[in-house]
Design a protein around this motif. Structure first.
Motif, PDB file in Angstrom:
ATOM      1  N   LEU A  57      13.763  10.073  -1.184  1.00 52.02           N
ATOM      2  CA  LEU A  57      12.489  10.577  -1.697  1.00 52.02           C
ATOM      3  C   LEU A  57      11.672   9.452  -2.316  1.00 52.02           C
ATOM      4  N   LEU A  58      12.334   8.601  -3.095  1.00 43.11           N
ATOM      5  CA  LEU A  58      11.630   7.515  -3.774  1.00 43.11           C
ATOM      6  C   LEU A  58      11.043   6.523  -2.772  1.00 43.11           C
ATOM      7  N   GLN A  59      11.801   6.203  -1.732  1.00 48.14           N
ATOM      8  CA  GLN A  59      11.290   5.265  -0.723  1.00 48.14           C
ATOM      9  C   GLN A  59      10.050   5.812  -0.029  1.00 48.14           C
ATOM     10  N   ILE A  60      10.087   7.081   0.319  1.00 45.78           N
ATOM     11  CA  ILE A  60       8.937   7.679   1.001  1.00 45.78           C
ATOM     12  C   ILE A  60       7.757   7.799   0.057  1.00 45.78           C
ATOM     13  N   ARG A  61       8.006   8.186  -1.180  1.00 46.93           N
ATOM     14  CA  ARG A  61       6.916   8.357  -2.141  1.00 46.93           C
ATOM     15  C   ARG A  61       6.234   7.031  -2.476  1.00 46.93           C
ATOM     16  N   THR A  62       7.023   5.963  -2.575  1.00 44.40           N
ATOM     17  CA  THR A  62       6.416   4.679  -2.917  1.00 44.40           C
ATOM     18  C   THR A  62       5.643   4.087  -1.744  1.00 44.40           C
ATOM     19  N   SER A  63       6.121   4.309  -0.514  1.00 40.99           N
ATOM     20  CA  SER A  63       5.447   3.728   0.648  1.00 40.99           C
ATOM     21  C   SER A  63       4.317   4.613   1.171  1.00 40.99           C
ATOM     22  N   HIS A  64       4.398   5.918   0.908  1.00 38.92           N
ATOM     23  CA  HIS A  64       3.363   6.858   1.393  1.00 38.92           C
ATOM     24  C   HIS A  64       3.058   7.864   0.280  1.00 38.92           C
ATOM     25  N   PRO A  65       2.419   7.409  -0.791  1.00 38.58           N
ATOM     26  CA  PRO A  65       2.227   8.270  -1.972  1.00 38.58           C
ATOM     27  C   PRO A  65       1.355   9.491  -1.736  1.00 38.58           C
ATOM     28  N   ARG A  66       0.532   9.493  -0.688  1.00 40.30           N
ATOM     29  CA  ARG A  66      -0.352  10.627  -0.432  1.00 40.30           C
ATOM     30  C   ARG A  66       0.289  11.703   0.449  1.00 40.30           C
ATOM     31  N   LEU A  67       1.480  11.414   0.963  1.00 45.26           N
ATOM     32  CA  LEU A  67       2.166  12.374   1.822  1.00 45.26           C
ATOM     33  C   LEU A  67       2.985  13.352   0.972  1.00 45.26           C
ATOM     34  N   LYS A 114       4.832   4.737   9.966  1.00 43.62           N
ATOM     35  CA  LYS A 114       4.027   3.513  10.006  1.00 43.62           C
ATOM     36  C   LYS A 114       2.846   3.601  10.963  1.00 43.62           C
ATOM     37  N   GLY A 115       2.997   4.344  12.036  1.00 48.77           N
ATOM     38  CA  GLY A 115       1.940   4.364  13.040  1.00 48.77           C
ATOM     39  C   GLY A 115       1.645   5.763  13.519  1.00 48.77           C
ATOM     40  N   GLY A 116       0.601   5.873  14.308  1.00 48.28           N
ATOM     41  CA  GLY A 116       0.239   7.165  14.859  1.00 48.28           C
ATOM     42  C   GLY A 116      -0.570   8.007  13.901  1.00 48.28           C
ATOM     43  N   ALA A 117      -0.768   9.255  14.284  1.00 49.60           N
ATOM     44  CA  ALA A 117      -1.555  10.176  13.468  1.00 49.60           C
ATOM     45  C   ALA A 117      -0.826  10.476  12.163  1.00 49.60           C
ATOM     46  N   PRO A 118      -1.565  10.739  11.092  1.00 54.66           N
ATOM     47  CA  PRO A 118      -0.923  11.017   9.810  1.00 54.66           C
ATOM     48  C   PRO A 118      -0.223  12.376   9.819  1.00 54.66           C
ATOM     49  N   PHE A 119       0.751  12.515   8.944  1.00 50.99           N
ATOM     50  CA  PHE A 119       1.474  13.780   8.798  1.00 50.99           C
ATOM     51  C   PHE A 119       0.890  14.570   7.631  1.00 50.99           C
ATOM     52  N   ASP A 120       1.001  15.894   7.736  1.00 50.89           N
ATOM     53  CA  ASP A 120       0.523  16.771   6.675  1.00 50.89           C
ATOM     54  C   ASP A 120       1.615  17.075   5.661  1.00 50.89           C
ATOM     55  N   LEU A 121       2.866  16.959   6.066  1.00 52.53           N
ATOM     56  CA  LEU A 121       3.982  17.311   5.186  1.00 52.53           C
ATOM     57  C   LEU A 121       5.263  16.707   5.736  1.00 52.53           C
ATOM     58  N   ALA A 122       6.150  16.296   4.825  1.00 52.86           N
ATOM     59  CA  ALA A 122       7.500  15.866   5.200  1.00 52.86           C
ATOM     60  C   ALA A 122       8.503  16.803   4.553  1.00 52.86           C
ATOM     61  N   LEU A 123       9.498  17.196   5.311  1.00 51.37           N
ATOM     62  CA  LEU A 123      10.591  18.036   4.821  1.00 51.37           C
ATOM     63  C   LEU A 123      11.850  17.181   4.833  1.00 51.37           C
ATOM     64  N   LEU A 124      12.404  16.934   3.657  1.00 45.43           N
ATOM     65  CA  LEU A 124      13.476  15.945   3.504  1.00 45.43           C
ATOM     66  C   LEU A 124      14.747  16.559   2.948  1.00 45.43           C
ATOM     67  N   ASP A 125      15.856  16.317   3.632  1.00 47.54           N
ATOM     68  CA  ASP A 125      17.177  16.689   3.125  1.00 47.54           C
ATOM     69  C   ASP A 125      17.637  15.602   2.149  1.00 47.54           C
TER      70      ASP A 125
END
Length: 233
Positions: A78-88, A55-66
């Motif tokens: 995966l779906l929660q992250i993709r819907t809230s941060h589609p460009r990540l 939600k805050g701070g500098a943007p991330f370049d990649l997320a690694l998710l178990d």
């Protein structure tokens, strides 16, 4: 197709590692450090913690998710992250290597799928591939036939057709990001009624969360169906 910037190995990258096992978080940190010596890694042990971090701070370049992480089922994280941060870009790092699971992860927008059994050097190479714009899959992966994907699409359409006009309205509002109380206000019904509609939608679509329902339907062009629902009774 979504495009991603490429990164030189001497570029400072910012990665989010989402895994509840400290030893594997350390293994991922070691792998990404091998790929990008200037990397900054932030760790999260749950998807909820990851979403707060994003939600805050500098943007991330990649997320690694178990995939197998407490608090979520299946692909819901995966779906929660993709819907809230589609460009990540989100890469799945999982103990599962079944081609069907990999295909489904890719269909939900994963930028790659790396087996946890991979050696550190292979993990680093896979991460570099993704950061350079490729979609990484293990060599053992066998793409699922197109006919199967077409059948999945047809099956989803059949399931959508079982929804009542009111349930279609609720689903449309879920796609717009409305909360239950907002939907209740728009439809002039009680929140209990909305909850009942949502439960029926999930049951009929064979999904286990409202997030997954939204992602499933977003894979189709449902303009005509939702327009019909808006005029139905």
């Amino acid at each position: 197709m979504e495009t991603r910037p490429t990164f030189a190995t001497d570029t400072t990258a910012r990665f989010l590692i989402i895994d509840d096992h400290p030893l594997f978080r350390e293994a991922l940190h070691s792998a990404v450090s091998m790929a990008y010596p200037k990397v900054e890694t932030i760790e999260a042990t749950t998807v909820a913690e990851a979403l707060d971090t994003l939600k805050g701070g500098a943007p991330f370049d990649l997320a690694l998710l178990d995939l197998n992480i407490p608090g979520v089922q299946g692909f819901d994280g995966l779906l929660q992250i993709r819907t809230s941060h589609p460009r990540l870009p989100v890469v799945i790092v999982s103990g599962h290597e079944d081609s069907r699971i990999i295909s489904q992860a890719l269909s939900y927008g994963a930028a790659g799928f790396i087996p946890k059994s991979s050696r550190k050097a292979d993990l680093a190479s896979a991460i570099r591939d993704v950061m350079e714009g490729a979609v990484y899959v293990p060599q053992s992966y066998q793409p699922q036939p197109g006919a199967a994907r077409d059948e999945d699409r047809s099956d989803l359409i059949r399931r959508l057709a079982t929804l009542t006009p009111q349930q279609m309205r609720v689903l449309n509002m879920l796609r717009q990001g409305l909360l239950n109380k907002q939907i209740a206000y728009e439809l002039q019904v009680g929140e209990t009624t909305v909850k009942a509609h949502v439960s029926e939608i999930l049951r009929k679509l064979h999904v286990y969360s409202r997030t997954q329902a939204v992602i499933e339907v977003s894979r189709l062009d449902q303009a005509e169906l939702f327009r019909d629902a808006d005029t139905g009774t």
